[in-house]
Design an enzyme around this catalytic site. Structure first.
Site, PDB file in Angstrom:
ATOM      1  N   ASP A 158       0.798  -1.216   0.000  1.00  0.00           N
ATOM      2  CA  ASP A 158       0.000   0.000   0.000  1.00  0.00           C
ATOM      3  C   ASP A 158       0.840   1.280   0.000  1.00  0.00           C
ATOM      4  OD1 ASP A 158      -1.482   2.260   1.554  1.00  0.00           O
ATOM      5  OD2 ASP A 158      -3.111   0.921   0.951  1.00  0.00           O
ATOM      6  N   MET A 167      -5.179   2.219  -0.335  1.00  0.00           N
ATOM      7  CA  MET A 167      -5.016   1.568  -1.630  1.00  0.00           C
ATOM      8  C   MET A 167      -5.407   0.096  -1.562  1.00  0.00           C
ATOM      9  SD  MET A 167      -4.357   4.129  -3.248  1.00  0.00           S
ATOM     10  CE  MET A 167      -3.684   5.758  -3.078  1.00  0.00           C
ATOM     11  N   ASP A 168      -5.051  -0.572  -0.461  1.00  0.00           N
ATOM     12  CA  ASP A 168      -5.483  -1.960  -0.286  1.00  0.00           C
ATOM     13  C   ASP A 168      -7.005  -2.049  -0.206  1.00  0.00           C
ATOM     14  OD1 ASP A 168      -3.056  -3.334  -0.315  1.00  0.00           O
ATOM     15  OD2 ASP A 168      -2.700  -3.015   1.815  1.00  0.00           O
ATOM     16  N   ILE A 169      -7.610  -1.157   0.576  1.00  0.00           N
ATOM     17  CA  ILE A 169      -9.065  -1.214   0.769  1.00  0.00           C
ATOM     18  C   ILE A 169      -9.790  -0.918  -0.533  1.00  0.00           C
ATOM     19  CG2 ILE A 169     -11.024  -0.178   1.968  1.00  0.00           C
ATOM     20  CD1 ILE A 169      -9.076   0.412   4.299  1.00  0.00           C
ATOM     21  N   ALA A 188      -9.480  -3.727  -2.929  1.00  0.00           N
ATOM     22  CA  ALA A 188     -10.411  -4.792  -2.538  1.00  0.00           C
ATOM     23  C   ALA A 188     -11.822  -4.486  -3.013  1.00  0.00           C
ATOM     24  CB  ALA A 188     -10.398  -4.968  -1.022  1.00  0.00           C
TER      25      ALA A 188
END
Length: 427
Positions: A159, A187-189, A192
């Site tokens: 991220d 960025m990860d969220i 997802a």
């Protein structure tokens, strides 16, 4: 470790008995780890999909060790946050026996999600081409850093790296210092969320055509998207955004102000909001009608003098005074809160964002709900994230029809790591 929370947050309110689930009958084999993949599959699980999380025996997903780790759970708060409503199967994919079990599970699935480094799934024989032979209509979602092919496919991505390389960090913070990353793994969220949306679209397409497909979502591409319309602005004016701290480069007045007792944010996104702020909140009809403040560009050019006027006025009264007036006038505003204050706020309590859910080991754990409200197919009742391999034996019996002899054979062949699998398998 959590006892102090029992009086603060209510128990989860169960969904209506017999209510249908949006993704009832959909099975997902989740070969992902950390955040981007697991959070995507958790969204699907919350919608009613059956998610089988395949983890390395013993160690499991690396996110399990992110702090704070509960001593009785032997995994931490971040893992609980990203992995509810899943069943964990512990398989050693480096063993032929464990790999064969994974293939058999995939043959029963609708969706496969993975976020391994480039080339790993092909070496294991679990890439899309291989899985399609097992299940022709499979939907296969690969979450990568920079794409699964091309000259950057080998690069690892996390991220913070996506934040800095996308330009996101360059936009955030104050002009007199380096840009600042977001502490939240935004960025990860968001990757997802993009992956789960893509999977839902592929499921709908398969319902119409009968055909599965491969999906690829990259962290870097998503991070560039997360810079918002700054990309298009840069293309139009050939200039990079300038860091402006808590003010907005596009609207004015928008930013942080001080009441007599705390800080708060207002956002005057258009001329009418500005006029209501000045006339109804501050009772300055003269400024509301002043030609020098008539448009957004006018106010941006005079930002410093306008902020000085507002700052002087706001400092004379407490937040409760200004909040009630701004709410009545329709001026968007909010107090600056910590995370702890936010989850205990009246707004959060009203929406039931944080609740307590049962846990078989420690009685209960806190849970942070998704912000999705279905009227006909409500989100499923949350089940706490599993221990590593907690459901290995149950899943193999139910989905694959394994008997005691077959499970013992696999255990002897180290398909489950260095010890036999079972209901009592611990992390």
């Amino acid at each position: 470790m959590l006892d102090q929370l029992e009086a603060e947050f209510p128990e989860h309110t169960p969904r209506p008995a017999g209510a249908p689930r949006a993704l009832d009958g959909i099975r997902v084999v989740d070969l992902s780890h950390f955040i981007a993949g697991p959070f995507a599959t958790m969204i699907l699980a919350d919608m009613g999909a059956e998610v089988i999380k395949v983890e390395a025996p013993g160690r499991g997903d690396d996110l399990r060790r992110y702090p704070p780790v509960h001593p009785d759970l032997r995994h931490g708060a971040p893992f609980l946050w990203a992995n509810r409503n899943k069943r964990s199967v512990a398989l050693d994919l480096k063993s032929p026996e464990g790999l064969q079990v994974a293939r058999e599970l995939i043959a029963t699935a609708d969706v496969v999600v993975e976020n391994f480094s480039a080339g790993v799934m092909a070496r294991l024989g679990l890439d899309y081409a291989s899985c399609r032979k097992l299940r022709p209509e499979i939907i296969y979602c690969a979450v990568s850093a920079y794409g699964r092919d091309g000259p950057f496919a080998d690069r690892l991505g996390f991220d913070p790296i996506a934040q800095v390389e996308s330009g996101f960090v360059s936009m955030n913070g104050y002009a007199d210092r380096e840009g600042v990353r977001a502490l939240s793994p935004v960025m990860d969220i968001s990757t997802a969320m993009m992956a789960s949306n893509a999977i839902l679209g592929a499921l709908l397409a398969r319902e119409r055509s009968g055909l599965g497909q491969a999906i690829e979502v990259s962290l870097f591409e998503n991070a560039v998207l997360m810079t918002g319309y700054a990309t298009m602005q840069s293309l139009f004016n050939n200039a990079d955004p300038k860091r402006s701290g808590n003010t907005s480069p596009d609207t004015c007045p928008s930013g942080v102000f001080l009441a007599s007792d705390c800080s708060f944010y207002i956002n005057c996104g258009n001329d009418k909001i500005f006029q209501r702020l000045m006339a109804q909140v501050l009772e300055r009809e003269d400024l509301a009608a002043a030609g020098i403040y008539a448009t957004g560009p006018d106010r941006i050019r005079r930002r410093e003098e306008l902020f000085a006027i507002l700052g002087d006025a706001f400092a004379r009264r407490p937040w409760s005074h200004w909040q009630s007036r701004m709410r009545a006038a329709g001026v968007p505003c909010g107090r600056l809160r910590s995370v702890g204050e936010a989850i205990r706020s009246p707004e959060a309590r009203e929406r039931g964002i944080v609740t307590r859910i049962p846990h078989e080991t420690i009685g209960w754990v806190p849970n942070v709900n998704l912000p999705i409200r279905y009227s006909r197919t409500p989100i499923v009742d949350p089940v706490a994230a599993p221990a590593v391999g907690q459901h290995t034996e149950d899943v193999l019996r139910e989905l694959l029809g394994y008997d005691d002899a077959r499970i013992a054979q696999l255990a002897a062949g180290r398909a489950f790591g260095g010890r036999p699998a079972g209901k009592d398998t611990k992390p």
